[in-house]
Enzyme design. Structure first.
Site, PDB file in Angstrom:
ATOM      1  N   THR A   1       0.853  -1.190   0.000  1.00  8.83           N
ATOM      2  CA  THR A   1       0.000   0.000   0.000  1.00  8.83           C
ATOM      3  C   THR A   1       0.886   1.236   0.000  1.00  8.83           C
ATOM      4  O   THR A   1       2.038   1.179   0.427  1.00  8.83           O
ATOM      5  CB  THR A   1      -0.873   0.053   1.263  1.00  8.83           C
ATOM      6  OG1 THR A   1       0.009   0.058   2.387  1.00  8.83           O
ATOM      7  CG2 THR A   1      -1.790  -1.146   1.348  1.00  8.83           C
TER       8      THR A   1
ATOM      9  N   GLU B   1      -5.819  -3.162  -1.336  1.00  7.94           N
ATOM     10  CA  GLU B   1      -6.336  -4.322  -0.589  1.00  7.94           C
ATOM     11  C   GLU B   1      -7.478  -5.025  -1.319  1.00  7.94           C
ATOM     12  O   GLU B   1      -7.853  -6.127  -0.956  1.00  7.94           O
ATOM     13  CB  GLU B   1      -6.859  -3.858   0.783  1.00  7.94           C
ATOM     14  CG  GLU B   1      -5.791  -3.467   1.787  1.00  7.94           C
ATOM     15  CD  GLU B   1      -5.350  -2.013   1.653  1.00  7.94           C
ATOM     16  OE1 GLU B   1      -5.545  -1.425   0.561  1.00  7.94           O
ATOM     17  OE2 GLU B   1      -4.796  -1.475   2.620  1.00  7.94           O
TER      18      GLU B   1
ATOM     19  N   TRP C   1     -19.591  16.412  11.121  1.00 11.03           N
ATOM     20  CA  TRP C   1     -18.616  16.150  10.075  1.00 11.03           C
ATOM     21  C   TRP C   1     -18.896  16.996   8.828  1.00 11.03           C
ATOM     22  O   TRP C   1     -20.034  17.112   8.390  1.00 11.03           O
ATOM     23  CB  TRP C   1     -18.668  14.677   9.657  1.00 11.03           C
ATOM     24  CG  TRP C   1     -18.309  13.741  10.755  1.00 11.03           C
ATOM     25  CD1 TRP C   1     -19.153  12.936  11.456  1.00 11.03           C
ATOM     26  CD2 TRP C   1     -17.003  13.494  11.277  1.00 11.03           C
ATOM     27  NE1 TRP C   1     -18.463  12.204  12.386  1.00 11.03           N
ATOM     28  CE2 TRP C   1     -17.134  12.521  12.300  1.00 11.03           C
ATOM     29  CE3 TRP C   1     -15.729  13.998  11.000  1.00 11.03           C
ATOM     30  CZ2 TRP C   1     -16.049  12.046  13.029  1.00 11.03           C
ATOM     31  CZ3 TRP C   1     -14.645  13.518  11.726  1.00 11.03           C
ATOM     32  CH2 TRP C   1     -14.812  12.564  12.725  1.00 11.03           C
TER      33      TRP C   1
HETATM   34  P1  AMP Z   1      -4.714   2.828  -2.831  1.00  8.54           P
HETATM   35  O1  AMP Z   1      -4.672   1.572  -2.072  1.00  8.54           O
HETATM   36  O2  AMP Z   1      -3.439   3.589  -2.816  1.00  8.54           O
HETATM   37  O3  AMP Z   1      -5.235   2.622  -4.200  1.00  8.54           O
HETATM   38  O4  AMP Z   1      -5.752   3.808  -2.094  1.00  8.54           O
HETATM   39  C1  AMP Z   1      -7.067   3.403  -1.829  1.00  8.54           C
HETATM   40  C2  AMP Z   1      -7.886   4.587  -1.386  1.00  8.54           C
HETATM   41  O5  AMP Z   1      -8.047   5.518  -2.456  1.00  8.54           O
HETATM   42  C3  AMP Z   1      -9.307   4.246  -1.000  1.00  8.54           C
HETATM   43  O6  AMP Z   1      -9.405   3.734   0.311  1.00  8.54           O
HETATM   44  C4  AMP Z   1     -10.003   5.593  -1.142  1.00  8.54           C
HETATM   45  O7  AMP Z   1      -9.799   6.423  -0.028  1.00  8.54           O
HETATM   46  C5  AMP Z   1      -9.304   6.195  -2.327  1.00  8.54           C
HETATM   47  N1  AMP Z   1     -10.121   5.970  -3.523  1.00  8.54           N
HETATM   48  C6  AMP Z   1      -9.952   5.063  -4.490  1.00  8.54           C
HETATM   49  N2  AMP Z   1     -10.903   5.183  -5.441  1.00  8.54           N
HETATM   50  C7  AMP Z   1     -11.706   6.203  -5.060  1.00  8.54           C
HETATM   51  C8  AMP Z   1     -12.878   6.808  -5.606  1.00  8.54           C
HETATM   52  N3  AMP Z   1     -13.381   6.439  -6.754  1.00  8.54           N
HETATM   53  N4  AMP Z   1     -13.456   7.809  -4.897  1.00  8.54           N
HETATM   54  C9  AMP Z   1     -12.943   8.226  -3.725  1.00  8.54           C
HETATM   55  N5  AMP Z   1     -11.843   7.710  -3.172  1.00  8.54           N
HETATM   56  C10 AMP Z   1     -11.218   6.703  -3.821  1.00  8.54           C
END
Ligand code: AMP
Length: 546
Positions: free
Chosen positions: A184, A328, A444
Site C-alpha cells: 500500500t 487491498e 462532520w
Molecule cells: P490505494 O490503495 O493507494 O489505491 O488507495 C485506496 C484509497 O483511495 C481508497 O481507500 C479511497 O480512499 C481512495 N479511492 C480510491 N478510489 C476512489 C474513488 N473512486 N473515490 C474516492 N476515493 C477513492
C-alpha cells in the site's frame, strides 16, 4: 455428498496458453523513451516464456519474490505473467516511493531479483546497497542510454533472453498460491504488503474487469492503462486483457499528457484508465483529436469530480466511468456501471449519479457500519458510516503482519477507512476518508464535497480542503485552490459560489491560493503534505454561521 467434482484450479497458466493460441497475430504496443515499438502476440508470448527461462537461469527459487521497478511496457507485462506462471511471486515496486520506503518494502518482501527499466536504473542503483536480499538486477531496455554499473550482479535482460529457452508455464501449488504482492502507498506508518493469489486474480479479472455489466473488457478492445503497473495490481489491466483477448497499448516512460493523447488517437484505443489527476491534465489535449474509437475512460483512485466527468462529456461525448478500489481490494471494489434503475433521469441528476463510486460487482460484499461499532446501517443513501468490504479478491490480512482489528473486523471484513452512504440500488457515495473529514463542533464536513463544488467553478483547476484547528469549533475547513492559467477569482467570489451549494456552516473559513496541490506517489492529492504545510495557518477571526 463426498468429493469435489469440478475442482480444477483457477490458475493463470491456462489463461496465458489460451491467449497465445487464439491471438498470435494480434499486437502488444509500447513506447520507449524515444519511439513506439510493437510485437505480435506470438513474439510477445515467446519472450514471456523465455523470461520464465531467465528466472531459471538465475536460479530464482519457487515462491521467491521477483521485483519490478518499471514503467508500463511489454517486458513489464511479460513479467506479470512469467513470474507467477513459473511459481514465483511478482513484486511491483512503486518507482515514486520515498527511498527509505522502497528499501523497506524490498527487504520486507525479501526480493531475490529485481527487473529495472534502464531509464530508472540510476535511481534504483543508489538504493541497491541498502537492499539486503537482492542477488541480481536485470536491466530492461527502454531506449534510455543510462550506463550500466560495472558489477557482476547486473545483467541486461536481452543478453539473458538470448541464452534462455522458452519454458512451459505451470504452477506446482494450488489456486491459492501467491501470484503477486503489492504494498500500500502507506500514508501513515510503514507500507503493508497485500498478496494476490492465482485465484483472486482469476476471479477479479472475470467479474470486475470482464463481465459485461462492469468494466466489460472484450476481445475487440485495445486497452491503454495509464494507471502504472506498479500501483495496485495495475487495476487488473495487466491480467484482464489476456482473459479477454484484447490488445494492449502501453505508454512506457512517455507519460506526458500530449504523448498519451497521441497514443490514444493513433492506436485507436478503445478503453483507458487512470487517476483524476491524469484526466484533468489530459482535458486540454483532447481538442482536435479523433478519439472516436474510445468507448471508456475509467477513473478512480480518488473521487472523480463531477465537473471533470462533465468536461469529458462535453469534449468527447462520453463521461468518465467512475470506479472505487484499494490495493487491498485487487483493486476493483465498485464500478459505476449503467443500471436500468436510473433510466429516465435528467442530465443533472444523471451527472450526480455518475459522480458516485458505483456498485460492488459480484464477488464483493459491501456494508456501511456506524463508526466504532459493527452495527450495519441501512442502504437509504442517508445513513453515513464506514464502508467495509469482503470477498474472494479482498485481502483478509497483510503479508508478515499480525492480524489486527485496526484493519480487519472480528467478523472478517476489511475496514476501508472510507466514509459514505449506499443507495437502495447498491450504489456507493463516498463522502471522505475517515482521516480527511473535517470535524466542526462535533459534526462532520465532507472535504470531498466541498472540493467537488469548488472544482466546478470555471476559474478553478484544482481544490483541496483540509481541517485546521479552531479554538471554538475544534476544526474548520480551509480550501487550498489552484486557479487555471490566466484565470482570476477571489476568496469572496469562491465562498459566494459555494453558498447556495452547501450548508452555511460548511463554508470554508479561509481560501488560500497555491501553485499546485501536493500529490502522492500515485498522483492523488496528498492531504498529509497539505496539512503539514498549513499546520500553523491562522484562520481569519470569523464565527462560523451555525
Ligand atoms: P490505494 O490503495 O493507494 O489505491 O488507495 C485506496 C484509497 O483511495 C481508497 O481507500 C479511497 O480512499 C481512495 N479511492 C480510491 N478510489 C476512489 C474513488 N473512486 N473515490 C474516492 N476515493 C477513492
Amino acid at each position: 455428498m463426498q468429493g469435489l467434482m469440478q475442482d480444477y484450479p483457477l490458475t493463470l497458466p491456462p489463461v496465458f496458453d489460451r491467449f497465445e493460441r487464439l491471438y498470435p497475430d494480434k499486437h502488444v504496443v509500447w513506447s520507449t523513451v524515444s519511439e513506439r515499438r510493437r510485437s505480435t502476440v506470438a513474439e510477445w508470448t515467446d519472450r514471456a516464456r523465455r523470461i520464465g527461462g531467465v528466472l531459471d537461469l538465475l536460479a530464482v527459487p519457487a515462491e521467491a519474490r521477483v521485483g519490478t521497478f518499471a514503467w508500463n511496457t511489454a517486458d513489464h507485462l511479460a513479467l506479470y505473467w512469467a513470474v507467477p506462471c513459473t511459481g514465483r511471486v511478482l513484486h511491483t515496486l512503486n518507482i515514486r516511493l520515498f527511498p527509505e520506503q522502497l528499501t523497506y518494502i524490498v527487504n520486507h518482501a525479501e526480493d531475490d531479483v529485481v527487473f529495472v527499466d534502464r531509464s530508472l536504473l540510476g535511481a534504483f542503483w543508489q538504493l541497491f546497497g541498502d537492499m539486503s536480499t537482492v542477488r541480481h538486477v536485470v536491466v530492461m531496455d527502454d531506449g534510455a542510454p543510462t550506463e550500466l554499473p560495472d558489477d557482476p550482479r547486473v545483467h541486461l535482460l536481452d543478453d539473458l533472453v538470448a541464452e534462455a529457452p522458452p519454458v512451459r508455464f505451470g504452477v506446482a501449488g494450488d489456486e491459492n498460491t501467491a501470484a503477486s504482492i503489492c504494498y500500500t502507498s502507506g500514508t501513515t506508518g510503514n507500507p503493508k504488503g497485500v498478496v494476490y493469489s492465482h485465484r483472486s486474480i482469476y476471479l477479479h479479472s472475470l467479474s470486475a474487469l470482464s463481465a459485461a455489466g462492469g468494466i466489460g473488457m472484450a476481445e475487440r478492445d485495445r486497452v491503454l492503462p495509464v494507471v502504472p503497473m506498479f500501483h495496485a495490481n495495475a487495476w487488473g489491466w495487466g491480467h484482464a486483457p489476456l482473459f479477454a483477448g484484447a490488445e494492449l497499448v502501453l505508454p512506457g516512460p512517455q507519460m506526458q499528457p500530449e504523448r498519451i493523447a497521441a497514443m490514444l488517437e493513433e492506436e485507436r484505443v478503445t478503453m483507458t484508465a487512470g487517476v483524476p489527476t491524469i484526466w484533468t491534465g489530459m482535458l486540454p489535449e483532447l481538442d482536435g483529436r479523433d478519439l472516436t474509437a474510445l468507448r471508456m475512460v475509467l477513473c478512480g483512485g480518488s473521487a472523480v469530480p463531477r465537473a471533470l466527468s462533465e468536461g469529458y462529456r462535453a469534449k468527447i461525448g462520453m463521461p468518465i466511468l467512475h470506479a472505487w478500489g484499494m490495493t487491498e481490494t485487487s483493486p476493483i471494489g465498485s464500478i459505476n456501471a449503467s443500471v436500468s434503475a436510473y433510466d429516465g433521469l435528467g442530465e443533472d441528476e444523471a451527472a450526480d449519479v455518475r459522480a458516485r463510486q458505483g456498485i460492488p460487482p459480484v464477488g464483493v460484499d459491501a456494508r456501511i457500519v456506524e463508526p466504532g461499532t459493527l452495527t450495519e446501517l441501512p442502504w437509504d443513501d442517508k445513513a453515513t458510516g464506514e464502508l467495509q468490504v469482503r470477498g474472494p479478491w479482498i485481502a483478509a490480512a497483510y503479508f508478515g503482519v499480525e492480524p489486527s482489528t485496526e484493519s480487519f473486523t472480528e467478523d472478517g471484513w476489511l475496514r476501508t477507512g472510507d466514509v459514505g452512504a449506499i443507495d437502495r440500488f447498491g450504489n456507493i457515495r463516498l463522502s471522505d476518508r475517515t482521516k480527511d473529514l473535517v470535524k466542526s463542533g462535533g459534526e462532520w464536513i465532507s472535504s470531498v464535497e466541498l472540493e467537488n463544488h469548488l472544482m466546478s467553478h470555471p476559474a478553478v483547476a484544482e481544490a483541496a480542503v483540509i481541517g485546521v484547528p479552531h479554538p471554538r469549533w475544534q476544526e474548520r475547513p480551509l480550501a487550498a485552490v489552484v486557479l487555471k492559467p490566466d484565470a482570476t477569482a477571489t476568496k469572496e467570489e469562491l465562498v459566494s459560489y459555494l453558498e447556495p451549494r452547501v450548508a452555511k456552516w460548511w463554508l470554508p473559513d479561509d481560501v488560500v491560493f497555491i501553485d499546485e496541490v501536493p500529490k502522492t506517489s500515485v498522483g492523488k492529492f496528498s492531504k498529509k503534505d497539505l496539512r503539514a504545510r498549513f499546520a500553523d495557518h491562522q484562520l481569519p477571526d470569523v464565527t462560523p454561521g451555525r
